[in-house]
Design a protein around this motif. Structure first.
Motif, PDB file in Angstrom:
ATOM      1  N   LYS A 175       4.093  -9.850  -2.938  1.00 13.69           N
ATOM      2  CA  LYS A 175       4.431  -8.423  -3.113  1.00 13.69           C
ATOM      3  C   LYS A 175       5.924  -8.175  -3.305  1.00 13.69           C
ATOM      4  CE  LYS A 175       1.892  -6.915   0.523  1.00 13.69           C
ATOM      5  NZ  LYS A 175       1.305  -5.938   1.443  1.00 13.69           N
ATOM      6  N   LEU A 227      -2.785  -0.880  -2.906  1.00 12.20           N
ATOM      7  CA  LEU A 227      -1.663  -1.490  -3.615  1.00 12.20           C
ATOM      8  C   LEU A 227      -1.150  -0.555  -4.706  1.00 12.20           C
ATOM      9  CD1 LEU A 227      -3.310  -4.974  -4.231  1.00 12.20           C
ATOM     10  CD2 LEU A 227      -1.478  -4.561  -2.611  1.00 12.20           C
ATOM     11  N   GLN A 231       1.435  -4.100  -8.347  1.00  9.86           N
ATOM     12  CA  GLN A 231       0.995  -5.163  -7.438  1.00  9.86           C
ATOM     13  C   GLN A 231      -0.438  -5.600  -7.751  1.00  9.86           C
ATOM     14  OE1 GLN A 231       1.679  -3.255  -3.661  1.00  9.86           O
ATOM     15  NE2 GLN A 231       3.716  -4.156  -3.411  1.00  9.86           N
TER      16      GLN A 231
END
Length: 821
Positions: A175, A227, A231
């Motif tokens: 991430k 997310l 991502q």
């Protein structure tokens, strides 16, 4: 003007003479009087000579700019002139960046106009290592600096991602780095870890396989969490890479391989960080990583067929040859070439070939490839005329020989160009289709062939569903493939039916989009809805019950999910009333199907006989969406309608004027360019209303597939935006090639499904006021229609023979019009 003073002076003199002649014509409109002037012909011939000199000067000027920044070779003269004419304000170049870089879509300008960062088209940001200052410099020089800084910055963030890999849990590391660095940084560590595991013997490989399985489960679990869009795309691409990495190690463990030099290992794409540089190896080929910024994009699922394609193309690079994947539509020829370019971080320019291309235009392309060290994939290469192919063979031989000899510079097509050894040329071909040419032997000898066959749909479906966060990906993929197989066997055979790889991809993408919108819904329900949304619109009325039975057998006990379209459903009824149409259930369901197809496909066809409601369908949907502008994410829709068969191919796409050698823009090309340059949130539907045939539609192959680019014979490449949809309104696809059919979503509309009652209802609404006010008259007409319509139609169908097939709906419309008269 300042950079071409002599040409500017000559052009102004020609312009002054032309204005003088026109002024005389206005003052004395007598044609004979003006044309008998003996000096007029001399003046015009002199002007033509001067204009030729101006044209040559301009061409040399553009060539000098391309020699400095090689990527300008991939632009048409018009595009390059547009960039050069706007350089007083350096920020004007921003809309053109996507034309010269793979995925560098924008840059960040500081208040002092220095450039400090770059953005991908997905808005991922990467900071530059050093700022680039374009002040008081030509655009070709500072664009070259941006290219150098892009390479340096990608190398910097890739090195950081590799160094930080062990500092945090892998799920956190994913991430915190750009998508490209996550993929390639992970592959660098995978290569190192596999080679470390080899040293521990068979048990080491088995242990590492278990570690990879655990890592993959953690990544898939992460996909299901909340997310950002960036991502989720990066994770989806990483899962595709991780699944293949796991499968490779599992195969090594099963075969008991412990030798780092074994073919099973060296035949894989391996990444090494050596001497402060990233190298990619496969078999005997050792290729430098290109550091082209690719942004945050999805990757191709790697199947055994993809592996074979990669090893063949990488072998071609080692042998100093081009690559030539060939095979039927939808087998992944172009996508495999593009994905290998992504794996090596190389710029790959995809160009759709046509029979109007000449050796001069391709020569310009080859100059750009050699000078920039880029790759090019010429799609449908065997559509080019045989005379041109012979010249291309000579051109390629010159630059391939220079590459083999390690020469830095050569003279090519009248220009002195650099030769970077990383360049390559790839061609894809559909053998046996209409309008295809057999390649000459001297051209075949320059390319390494690769036969592409139908890939493993179930494996691709499983991995892609896995990357979207589906838990039961294997079972669902098998059900999806079974649905397509049974449909192809049991349903009727129609020209517009396609059950190939692109149809499978559409279902998977639709399922992925639904999964992101509703994480809680049962997975088999999500896939069921995706299968219905993609397939039901194209089926004939008689095939629908058969398809429903297939679905029920494969998804027993799974009810069709209720779909909420919000305000759209109510607005469709209001729009029907606006156009004096009847909101029949069959008609409304077809509009909804069109709407669903637009969400998953950027190219689609409304197919069916006349009077099936095709035009009314898209116009009603356009009116509804435009009316709902501002609510639930709806935006205004603009339609651009054109009959492609009403004009010539040259007028449609553009052509070179044989008299002046100037490029004349085509109508369709101009429409697409205008829509692509619109930066507002409004949507654009380009509707081509007319017969589809292989002559004109094949030139749109790169528009309709994942490339989303219109390639013109001038060398201009116009990328489509996310807000653009290509639509075709056709009666049938009898003469369309499978390459075209597989690229488009289909919505089939039958007049039979509508019936004639709705046409009469709309006709009743057009009665003049005296008729509508008189209940007696209105009832009489309705009764006559009910009593005689069915009998008359049955009589016409049985007893009378028409030279041209006419649908009942046509006869009904004609009958109403005659009564109106």
């Amino acid at each position: 003007m300042k950079q071409l003073p002599a040409e500017n002076k000559k052009f102004k003199a020609v312009d002054a003479k032309w204005r003088s002649v026109l002024k005389r014509c206005k003052e004395d409109p007598n044609v004979l009087g003006i044309c008998q002037d003996p000096q007029l012909k001399e003046d015009f011939l002199e002007c033509n000579e001067d204009l030729d000199i101006v044209q040559k000067g301009l061409k040399d000027y553009l060539e000098s700019k391309r020699a400095v920044f090689a990527r300008f070779y991939f632009l048409s003269n018009d595009d390059l002139l547009l960039i050069l004419s706007q350089t007083k304000d350096v920020q004007n170049v921003r809309p053109h960046l996507r034309k010269v870089f793979e995925n560098l879509a924008d840059v960040h300008f500081n208040p002092d106009n220095t450039i400090s960062a770059m953005f991908s088209s997905e808005r991922e940001r990467i900071e530059f290592v050093h700022e680039v200052d374009p002040k008081d410099r030509g655009v070709e020089f500072w664009m070259g600096d941006v290219e150098d800084m892009m390479v340096m910055s990608v190398k910097n963030v890739l090195l950081k991602s590799i160094e930080n890999y062990s500092d945090a849990p892998r799920t956190e590391w994913i991430k915190s780095h750009p998508g490209q660095c996550v993929l390639n940084g992970s592959q660098v560590h995978w290569t190192t870890e596999v080679e470390e595991a080899f040293k521990k013997g068979k048990d080491g490989i088995k242990e590492y396989f278990q570690k990879l399985e655990s890592q993959l489960l953690d990544t898939v679990t992460l996909v299901r969490a909340k997310l950002t869009k960036l991502q989720s795309v990066a994770l989806g691409a990483l899962i595709v890479i991780d699944v293949h990495a796991k499968d490779v190690v599992e195969n090594l463990a099963d075969l008991g391989i412990t030798d780092v030099h074994s073919f099973e290992w060296i035949s894989q794409l391996r990444y090494y960080w050596e001497n402060d540089d990233c190298r990619v190896r496969m078999a005997q080929t050792d290729f430098p990583y290109g550091y082209e910024y690719l942004g945050n994009t999805l990757r191709l699922v790697i199947t055994p067929l993809t592996d074979k394609c990669y090893i063949t193309l990488m072998g071609a690079l080692k042998l100093n040859m081009g690559g030539a994947p060939a095979g039927p539509a939808g087998t992944g020829k172009t996508e495999s070439t593009k994905d290998l370019a992504k794996a090596l971080a190389k710029q790959c320019v995809v160009f759709n070939c046509s029979d109007g291309m000449d050796y001069l235009m391709l020569g310009k392309f080859f100059k750009g490839l050699a000078s920039a060290g880029a790759w090019c994939c010429f799609d449908e290469f065997n559509r080019i005329n045989i005379e041109v192919l012979s010249v291309i063979a000579q051109q390629l031989l010159v630059i391939f020989d220079a590459k083999a000899e390690g020469v830095d510079e050569i003279t090519f097509e009248g220009s002195r160009i650099q030769v970077k050894p990383t360049f390559s040329v790839f061609i894809t071909m559909n053998p046996g289709y209409a309008g295809r040419t057999e390649l000459p032997d001297n051209l075949k000898a320059l390319f390494r062939p690769m036969a592409m066959m139908v890939p493993d749909y179930a494996l691709i479906g499983q991995i892609m569903l896995y990357s979207f966060g589906f838990k039961d990906a294997k079972v669902l993929a098998e059900k999806m493939v079974s649905t397509f197989r049974l449909s192809s066997e049991q349903l009727s055979s129609q020209c517009h039916y396609d059950y190939g790889m692109r149809a499978v991809r559409s279902v998977i993408n639709a399922a992925g989009r639904l999964k992101r919108e509703d994480q809680e819904m049962e997975e088999d329900k999500l896939l069921l809805r995706a299968l219905r949304d993609v397939n039901v619109p194209k089926f004939l009325k008689d095939d629908l019950p058969l398809f429903e039975n297939i679905i029920k057998d494969l998804f027993p006990g799974v009810a069709n999910p209720e779909i909420d379209y919000g305000d759209l459903f109510g607005q469709l009824h209001a729009s029907c009333e606006h156009f004096n149409l009847q909101p029949e259930e069959a008609f409304i369901s077809k509009i909804i199907q069109l709407y669903d197809t637009i969400l998953v496909r950027h190219g689609l066809m409304l197919v069916g006989p006349t009077q099936g409601g095709k035009t009314s369908n898209y116009k009603t949907l356009q009116h509804s969406i435009t009316t709902l502008e501002g609510s639930n994410g709806f935006t205004k829709v603009n339609t651009h309608i054109l009959n492609p068969k009403s004009i010539t191919m040259g007028q449609l796409y553009g052509e070179v004027d044989m008299q002046t050698t100037e490029w004349i823009d085509g109508v369709l090309a101009k429409i697409i360019e205008n829509c692509a340059s619109d930066e507002s949130p409004e949507k654009h539907w380009i509707m081509l209303d007319g017969p589809v045939d292989a002559l004109w539609i094949e030139s749109m192959n790169t528009v309709l597939d994942d490339n989303k680019k219109l390639c013109l014979n001038s060398g201009q490449i116009i990328p489509l935006t996310e807000r653009m949809t290509m639509m075709f309104e056709v009666e049938d696809l009898e003469v369309a090639s499978p390459a075209t059919v597989s690229r488009c979503g289909m919505v089939y509309m039958e007049p039979v499904a509508l019936g004639t009652a709705c046409l009469y209802e709309s006709w009743y609404n057009t009665f003049p006021p005296p008729f509508q006010l008189s209940d007696k008259l209105s009832k009489k007409i309705r009764k006559y229609v009910e009593d005689y319509n069915g009998q008359v139609m049955a009589f016409v169908g049985k007893e009378l023979h028409s030279l041209i097939a006419v649908m009942e709906n046509n006869l009904t419309t004609s009958f109403c019009k005659i009564l109106d008269c």
